[in-house]
Design a protein around this motif. Structure first.
Motif, PDB file in Angstrom:
ATOM      1  N   PRO A  61       0.823  -1.218   0.000  1.00  0.00           N
ATOM      2  CA  PRO A  61       0.000   0.000   0.000  1.00  0.00           C
ATOM      3  C   PRO A  61       0.853   1.262   0.000  1.00  0.00           C
ATOM      4  O   PRO A  61       1.997   1.249   0.453  1.00  0.00           O
ATOM      5  CB  PRO A  61      -0.799  -0.110   1.291  1.00  0.00           C
ATOM      6  CG  PRO A  61       0.060  -0.921   2.200  1.00  0.00           C
ATOM      7  CD  PRO A  61       0.833  -1.877   1.303  1.00  0.00           C
ATOM      8  N   ILE A  62       0.254   2.334  -0.518  1.00  0.00           N
ATOM      9  CA  ILE A  62       0.933   3.618  -0.578  1.00  0.00           C
ATOM     10  C   ILE A  62      -0.084   4.739  -0.394  1.00  0.00           C
ATOM     11  O   ILE A  62      -1.221   4.627  -0.827  1.00  0.00           O
ATOM     12  CB  ILE A  62       1.700   3.779  -1.905  1.00  0.00           C
ATOM     13  CG1 ILE A  62       2.580   5.028  -1.872  1.00  0.00           C
ATOM     14  CG2 ILE A  62       0.742   3.811  -3.079  1.00  0.00           C
ATOM     15  CD1 ILE A  62       3.563   5.124  -3.002  1.00  0.00           C
ATOM     16  N   SER A  63       0.347   5.812   0.269  1.00  0.00           N
ATOM     17  CA  SER A  63      -0.470   7.023   0.392  1.00  0.00           C
ATOM     18  C   SER A  63       0.076   8.059  -0.577  1.00  0.00           C
ATOM     19  O   SER A  63       1.290   8.276  -0.612  1.00  0.00           O
ATOM     20  CB  SER A  63      -0.429   7.583   1.815  1.00  0.00           C
ATOM     21  OG  SER A  63      -1.077   6.706   2.699  1.00  0.00           O
ATOM     22  N   VAL A  64      -0.809   8.659  -1.359  1.00  0.00           N
ATOM     23  CA  VAL A  64      -0.408   9.649  -2.359  1.00  0.00           C
ATOM     24  C   VAL A  64      -1.408  10.791  -2.380  1.00  0.00           C
ATOM     25  O   VAL A  64      -2.520  10.673  -1.873  1.00  0.00           O
ATOM     26  CB  VAL A  64      -0.308   9.032  -3.781  1.00  0.00           C
ATOM     27  CG1 VAL A  64       0.806   8.017  -3.857  1.00  0.00           C
ATOM     28  CG2 VAL A  64      -1.619   8.424  -4.209  1.00  0.00           C
ATOM     29  N   ARG A  65      -0.996  11.890  -2.988  1.00  0.00           N
ATOM     30  CA  ARG A  65      -1.892  13.024  -3.205  1.00  0.00           C
ATOM     31  C   ARG A  65      -2.582  12.803  -4.543  1.00  0.00           C
ATOM     32  O   ARG A  65      -1.936  12.469  -5.538  1.00  0.00           O
ATOM     33  CB  ARG A  65      -1.124  14.338  -3.235  1.00  0.00           C
ATOM     34  CG  ARG A  65      -0.332  14.638  -1.982  1.00  0.00           C
ATOM     35  CD  ARG A  65      -1.074  15.305  -0.896  1.00  0.00           C
ATOM     36  NE  ARG A  65      -1.468  16.652  -1.306  1.00  0.00           N
ATOM     37  CZ  ARG A  65      -2.435  17.305  -0.703  1.00  0.00           C
ATOM     38  NH1 ARG A  65      -3.087  16.774   0.278  1.00  0.00           N
ATOM     39  NH2 ARG A  65      -2.763  18.520  -1.102  1.00  0.00           N
ATOM     40  N   ALA A  66      -3.902  12.972  -4.562  1.00  0.00           N
ATOM     41  CA  ALA A  66      -4.681  12.762  -5.775  1.00  0.00           C
ATOM     42  C   ALA A  66      -5.661  13.917  -5.963  1.00  0.00           C
ATOM     43  O   ALA A  66      -6.205  14.450  -4.994  1.00  0.00           O
ATOM     44  CB  ALA A  66      -5.447  11.452  -5.709  1.00  0.00           C
ATOM     45  N   ARG A  67      -5.872  14.290  -7.215  1.00  0.00           N
ATOM     46  CA  ARG A  67      -6.819  15.365  -7.543  1.00  0.00           C
ATOM     47  C   ARG A  67      -8.053  14.726  -8.163  1.00  0.00           C
ATOM     48  O   ARG A  67      -7.963  13.902  -9.064  1.00  0.00           O
ATOM     49  CB  ARG A  67      -6.174  16.331  -8.527  1.00  0.00           C
ATOM     50  CG  ARG A  67      -7.027  17.544  -8.826  1.00  0.00           C
ATOM     51  CD  ARG A  67      -6.320  18.541  -9.712  1.00  0.00           C
ATOM     52  NE  ARG A  67      -6.296  18.048 -11.085  1.00  0.00           N
ATOM     53  CZ  ARG A  67      -5.209  17.854 -11.820  1.00  0.00           C
ATOM     54  NH1 ARG A  67      -4.019  18.095 -11.309  1.00  0.00           N
ATOM     55  NH2 ARG A  67      -5.293  17.419 -13.047  1.00  0.00           N
ATOM     56  N   ARG A  68      -9.233  15.102  -7.650  1.00  0.00           N
ATOM     57  CA  ARG A  68     -10.478  14.553  -8.203  1.00  0.00           C
ATOM     58  C   ARG A  68     -10.758  15.173  -9.560  1.00  0.00           C
ATOM     59  O   ARG A  68     -10.782  16.401  -9.705  1.00  0.00           O
ATOM     60  CB  ARG A  68     -11.653  14.810  -7.273  1.00  0.00           C
ATOM     61  CG  ARG A  68     -12.920  14.092  -7.758  1.00  0.00           C
ATOM     62  CD  ARG A  68     -14.028  14.218  -6.806  1.00  0.00           C
ATOM     63  NE  ARG A  68     -14.494  15.605  -6.839  1.00  0.00           N
ATOM     64  CZ  ARG A  68     -15.436  16.088  -6.071  1.00  0.00           C
ATOM     65  NH1 ARG A  68     -15.993  15.327  -5.168  1.00  0.00           N
ATOM     66  NH2 ARG A  68     -15.799  17.344  -6.159  1.00  0.00           N
ATOM     67  N   LEU A  69     -10.968  14.331 -10.556  1.00  0.00           N
ATOM     68  CA  LEU A  69     -11.292  14.781 -11.905  1.00  0.00           C
ATOM     69  C   LEU A  69     -12.802  14.726 -12.154  1.00  0.00           C
ATOM     70  O   LEU A  69     -13.349  15.548 -12.870  1.00  0.00           O
ATOM     71  CB  LEU A  69     -10.590  13.924 -12.949  1.00  0.00           C
ATOM     72  CG  LEU A  69      -9.073  13.906 -12.905  1.00  0.00           C
ATOM     73  CD1 LEU A  69      -8.528  12.939 -13.948  1.00  0.00           C
ATOM     74  CD2 LEU A  69      -8.519  15.314 -13.131  1.00  0.00           C
ATOM     75  N   ARG A  70     -13.438  13.714 -11.551  1.00  0.00           N
ATOM     76  CA  ARG A  70     -14.869  13.516 -11.782  1.00  0.00           C
ATOM     77  C   ARG A  70     -15.478  12.881 -10.536  1.00  0.00           C
ATOM     78  O   ARG A  70     -14.893  11.987  -9.941  1.00  0.00           O
ATOM     79  CB  ARG A  70     -15.024  12.582 -12.998  1.00  0.00           C
ATOM     80  CG  ARG A  70     -16.420  12.305 -13.441  1.00  0.00           C
ATOM     81  CD  ARG A  70     -16.469  11.480 -14.736  1.00  0.00           C
ATOM     82  NE  ARG A  70     -15.848  10.165 -14.601  1.00  0.00           N
ATOM     83  CZ  ARG A  70     -14.780   9.778 -15.307  1.00  0.00           C
ATOM     84  NH1 ARG A  70     -14.205  10.567 -16.179  1.00  0.00           N
ATOM     85  NH2 ARG A  70     -14.286   8.572 -15.146  1.00  0.00           N
TER      86      ARG A  70
END
Length: 73
Positions: A61-70
Motif C-alpha cells: 500500500p501507498i499514500s499519495v496526493r490525488a486530484r479529483r477529476l470527476r
C-alpha cells in the motif's frame, strides 16, 4: 487535492481509500500501468476519477496526493 491510500484487496484487486469520506472503491483503470510509468487518471468502480502524478510503479500500500477529476455517478 486529497490524500488517498492505494492498496491491494484480499481478492488481489487495487482499491483506493479516501479517509476524508470513508470511501473505498475498486480501481477499474489506471492510465499508465508499466513499471517505469504508473499513475495518471485512475477510474473507480463508482464512476469517480482521480489523477495521481505518474512515476515509477510503487510498492503497495501507498499514500499519495490525488486530484479529483470527476465525482461518482
Amino acid at each position: 487535492m486529497a490524500n488517498v491510500m492505494i492498496q491491494y484487496t484480499e481478492q488481489g484487486r487495487l482499491s483506493l481509500y479516501l479517509a476524508k469520506k470513508d470511501l473505498e472503491e475498486h480501481i477499474t483503470r489506471v492510465e499508465f500501468e508499466s513499471d517505469d510509468k504508473w499513475g495518471g487518471e485512475i477510474e473507480l468502480a463508482n464512476g469517480a476519477a482521480y489523477y495521481v502524478d505518474p512515476g515509477v510503479k510503487p510498492s503497495f500500500p501507498i499514500s499519495v496526493r490525488a486530484r479529483r477529476l470527476r465525482a461518482a455517478v
